[in-house]
Write an enzyme that holds these catalytic residues in place. Structure first.
Site, PDB file in Angstrom:
ATOM      1  N   SER A 145       0.829  -1.206   0.000  1.00  7.05           N
ATOM      2  CA  SER A 145       0.000   0.000   0.000  1.00  7.05           C
ATOM      3  C   SER A 145       0.865   1.257   0.000  1.00  7.05           C
ATOM      4  O   SER A 145       1.969   1.265   0.560  1.00  7.05           O
ATOM      5  CB  SER A 145      -0.852  -0.043   1.267  1.00  7.05           C
ATOM      6  OG  SER A 145      -1.249   1.230   1.675  1.00  7.05           O
ATOM      7  N   GLU A 163       0.458   3.548   1.793  1.00  5.87           N
ATOM      8  CA  GLU A 163       0.561   3.877   3.216  1.00  5.87           C
ATOM      9  C   GLU A 163       1.984   3.609   3.743  1.00  5.87           C
ATOM     10  O   GLU A 163       2.392   4.155   4.763  1.00  5.87           O
ATOM     11  CB  GLU A 163      -0.472   3.030   3.958  1.00  5.87           C
ATOM     12  CG  GLU A 163      -1.142   3.625   5.164  1.00  5.87           C
ATOM     13  CD  GLU A 163      -1.863   4.932   4.940  1.00  5.87           C
ATOM     14  OE1 GLU A 163      -1.571   5.859   5.707  1.00  5.87           O
ATOM     15  OE2 GLU A 163      -2.699   5.037   4.023  1.00  5.87           O
ATOM     16  N   TYR A 220      -0.890   0.244  10.912  1.00  2.57           N
ATOM     17  CA  TYR A 220      -1.219  -0.373   9.623  1.00  2.57           C
ATOM     18  C   TYR A 220      -0.033  -0.264   8.663  1.00  2.57           C
ATOM     19  O   TYR A 220       0.416  -1.245   8.083  1.00  2.57           O
ATOM     20  CB  TYR A 220      -2.466   0.299   9.028  1.00  2.57           C
ATOM     21  CG  TYR A 220      -2.734  -0.091   7.591  1.00  2.57           C
ATOM     22  CD1 TYR A 220      -3.295  -1.329   7.293  1.00  2.57           C
ATOM     23  CD2 TYR A 220      -2.408   0.767   6.537  1.00  2.57           C
ATOM     24  CE1 TYR A 220      -3.529  -1.701   5.974  1.00  2.57           C
ATOM     25  CE2 TYR A 220      -2.636   0.403   5.219  1.00  2.57           C
ATOM     26  CZ  TYR A 220      -3.201  -0.830   4.944  1.00  2.57           C
ATOM     27  OH  TYR A 220      -3.417  -1.194   3.642  1.00  2.57           O
TER      28      TYR A 220
HETATM   29  P1  GDP Z   1      -6.872   5.648   2.597  1.00  2.64           P
HETATM   30  O1  GDP Z   1      -6.082   6.603   1.749  1.00  2.64           O
HETATM   31  O2  GDP Z   1      -6.502   4.227   2.363  1.00  2.64           O
HETATM   32  O3  GDP Z   1      -6.854   5.988   4.060  1.00  2.64           O
HETATM   33  O4  GDP Z   1      -8.379   5.749   2.043  1.00  2.64           O
HETATM   34  P2  GDP Z   1      -9.655   6.543   2.568  1.00  2.64           P
HETATM   35  O5  GDP Z   1     -10.652   6.449   1.454  1.00  2.64           O
HETATM   36  O6  GDP Z   1     -10.113   6.035   3.896  1.00  2.64           O
HETATM   37  O7  GDP Z   1      -9.165   8.056   2.751  1.00  2.64           O
HETATM   38  C1  GDP Z   1      -8.748   8.840   1.673  1.00  2.64           C
HETATM   39  C2  GDP Z   1      -8.626  10.296   2.099  1.00  2.64           C
HETATM   40  O8  GDP Z   1      -9.915  10.822   2.356  1.00  2.64           O
HETATM   41  C3  GDP Z   1      -7.826  10.515   3.377  1.00  2.64           C
HETATM   42  O9  GDP Z   1      -6.965  11.617   3.180  1.00  2.64           O
HETATM   43  C4  GDP Z   1      -8.889  10.887   4.421  1.00  2.64           C
HETATM   44  O10 GDP Z   1      -8.410  11.765   5.442  1.00  2.64           O
HETATM   45  C5  GDP Z   1      -9.879  11.624   3.548  1.00  2.64           C
HETATM   46  N1  GDP Z   1     -11.229  11.727   4.105  1.00  2.64           N
HETATM   47  C6  GDP Z   1     -11.955  12.869   4.246  1.00  2.64           C
HETATM   48  N2  GDP Z   1     -13.137  12.633   4.815  1.00  2.64           N
HETATM   49  C7  GDP Z   1     -13.196  11.299   5.055  1.00  2.64           C
HETATM   50  C8  GDP Z   1     -14.191  10.441   5.619  1.00  2.64           C
HETATM   51  O11 GDP Z   1     -15.268  10.879   6.019  1.00  2.64           O
HETATM   52  N3  GDP Z   1     -13.896   9.095   5.655  1.00  2.64           N
HETATM   53  C9  GDP Z   1     -12.708   8.581   5.202  1.00  2.64           C
HETATM   54  N4  GDP Z   1     -12.481   7.270   5.251  1.00  2.64           N
HETATM   55  N5  GDP Z   1     -11.739   9.387   4.688  1.00  2.64           N
HETATM   56  C10 GDP Z   1     -11.979  10.713   4.599  1.00  2.64           C
END
Ligand code: GDP
Length: 317
Positions: A125, A127, A149
Site C-alpha cells: 500500500s 501507506e 497499519y
Molecule cells: P486511505 O487513503 O486508504 O486511508 O483511504 P480513505 O478512502 O479512507 O481516505 C482517503 C482520504 O480521504 C484521506 O486523506 C482521508 O483523510 C480523507 N477523508 C476525508 N473525509 C473522510 C471520511 O469521512 N472518511 C474517510 N475514510 N476518509 C476521509
C-alpha cells in the site's frame, strides 16, 4: 505447469479478492479462497474452493499452503483501515505483518519440497510512504509509515525482498487507492458515492466528511488486480508501484460525484466534522508507475471521472 494451475487468494471476500477471482477463473485457474469464519456466504464462494480461517492463525496458514499446493499465492487479506489499526495494533501486526511472512515461508517450503516454482504477490500500500516529502512516489521513495497499519505493511513489504533474495518469486505491488462499487463505505470514495445517491433520492440532505484537501491517486480496482496478475506472471519478481499518476482532492471527488448525480449546488449538502479529520494524513499520494509500465506493460484503463460516475451509477441503482 502440467496440472490445472491453482491459486490461493487470501481476503477473497474483499473488493480485490472478488475481481482477482473472476479473472483467475476466466483464465482457467482453480481458485482457493481464504475467508474468515464470521464472514457471510458470498456468491463467489460457489465458484472457488473456500477455506475458512484466520490470518492470525499462522500454523493454519502453513497447513493450508501445504495441502492446497498452490502455484500462485495472492495475499490480499488483512486489516485495511488505519483507524482500526490504532485500536488494534497487535492484531494488525499479526494479520498484516506476520501472516504474509508465514505464507511466504510456507511457499518457500512447498517449493523446496516439490521442486515446483511457487509465486507470491503481496498487496502492499502507498501507506508505506507515510507523509512523503516528494510527489509522485516510486519504488525508491523512503519507506516511512506513520500508523500501525503502515508499519505492518512495511514489514511484509521488506519480507518480500528478503524472501525474494532467498529464492522465492515474491513481488510487492505497492497499490495506490483503487475503487469500485465493491469498495466498503469505510473508504471515503464509497462513503461519498452512497451519500450522494441518498441525497439524489431525497433520503438525506447532508454528507459529513473530514479533510477535503487531501489528494489521492484514485484508480479502478480491476486494473490493480490486472497489475498483480502481471507481476506474478513476469519472469522476475519485483517491488512495483501501481497507480494512475494523477491525483485529485477529496473535494474534487465530491464535486464529480454530485455532478454525476446531476446535482450542481453541492456545497450546501457537505459539512466538515473534525471527527472525520485524521491527526496525521498524507497531503498527497501520487504514483509514478514508470516501472509497471516499462516492465509489466501495465497501464490504467479507467480515468478519474469515469471511476466516480460508475460508482455513483451503481449506488443510484
Ligand atoms: P486511505 O487513503 O486508504 O486511508 O483511504 P480513505 O478512502 O479512507 O481516505 C482517503 C482520504 O480521504 C484521506 O486523506 C482521508 O483523510 C480523507 N477523508 C476525508 N473525509 C473522510 C471520511 O469521512 N472518511 C474517510 N475514510 N476518509 C476521509
Amino acid at each position: 505447469m502440467s496440472h490445472m494451475p491453482r491459486a490461493l487468494v487470501t481476503g477473497v471476500h474483499g473488493q480485490d479478492g472478488y475481481y482477482l477471482t473472476e479473472r483467475l477463473l476466466s483464465e482457467g485457474w482453480e481458485v482457493h479462497g481464504l475467508a474468515r469464519d464470521e464472514d457471510a456466504h458470498l456468491e463467489i464462494d460457489d465458484r472457488v474452493v473456500l477455506h475458512r480461517g484466520d490470518l492470525a492463525d499462522r500454523p493454519a496458514l502453513a497447513a493450508l499452503i501445504e495441502t492446497v499446493e498452490p502455484d500462485h499465492v495472492y495475499n490480499l487479506g488483512g486489516i485495511s483501515s488505519v483507524a482500526y489499526s490504532w485500536e488494534h495494533p497487535v492484531l494488525t501486526a499479526e494479520v498484516s505483518g506476520l501472516a504474509p511472512i508465514a505464507l511466504m515461508s510456507a511457499a518457500l517450503d512447498l517449493q523446496g519440497r516439490t521442486g515446483r516454482d511457487v509465486r507470491f504477490v503481496q498487496a502492499s500500500s502507498a501507506e508505506l510512504f507515510g507523509e512523503p516529502a516528494t510527489s509522485p512516489q516510486d519504488e525508491s521513495t523512503p519507506i516511512a509509515p506513520l500508523s500501525p497499519y503502515g508499519a505492518a505493511k512495511a514489514m511484509a513489504h521488506h519480507a518480500c525482498r528478503v524472501f525474494r533474495q532467498h529464492g522465492l518469486h515474491a513481488s510487492s505491488a505497492i497499490l495506490y487507492n483503487h475503487e469500485s462499487p465493491r469498495r466498503p463505505e469505510s473508504f471515503v470514495t464509497r462513503k461519498i458515492t452512497s451519500g450522494v445517491a441518498a441525497i439524489a433520492r431525497g433520503e438525506s440532505d447532508e454528507l459529513v466528511l473530514g479533510n477535503l484537501d487531501a489528494r489521492r491517486d484514485w484508480g479502478w480496482a480491476p486494473d490493480y488486480v490486472d497489475a498483480m496478475l502481471r507481476a506474478a506472471a513476469h519472469d522476475e519478481a519485483m517491488d512495483v508501484v501501481i497507480g494512475t499518476g494523477r491525483s485529485y482532492s477529496v473535494r474534487d471527488f465530491v464535486a464529480a460525484a454530485f455532478e454525476a448525480a446531476g446535482i450542481m449546488d453541492w456545497e450546501r449538502h457537505v459539512r466538515v466534522d473534525p471527527r472525520f479529520v485524521r491527526p496525521r494524513d498524507a497531503t498527497e499520494l501520487r504514483a509514478d508507475a514508470t516501472r509497471a509500465r516499462a516492465e509489466l506493460g501495465w497501464r490504467p484503463t479507467v480515468e478519474f471521472a469515469e471511476v466516480v460516475s460508475r460508482m455513483v451509477a451503481e449506488d443510484l441503482r
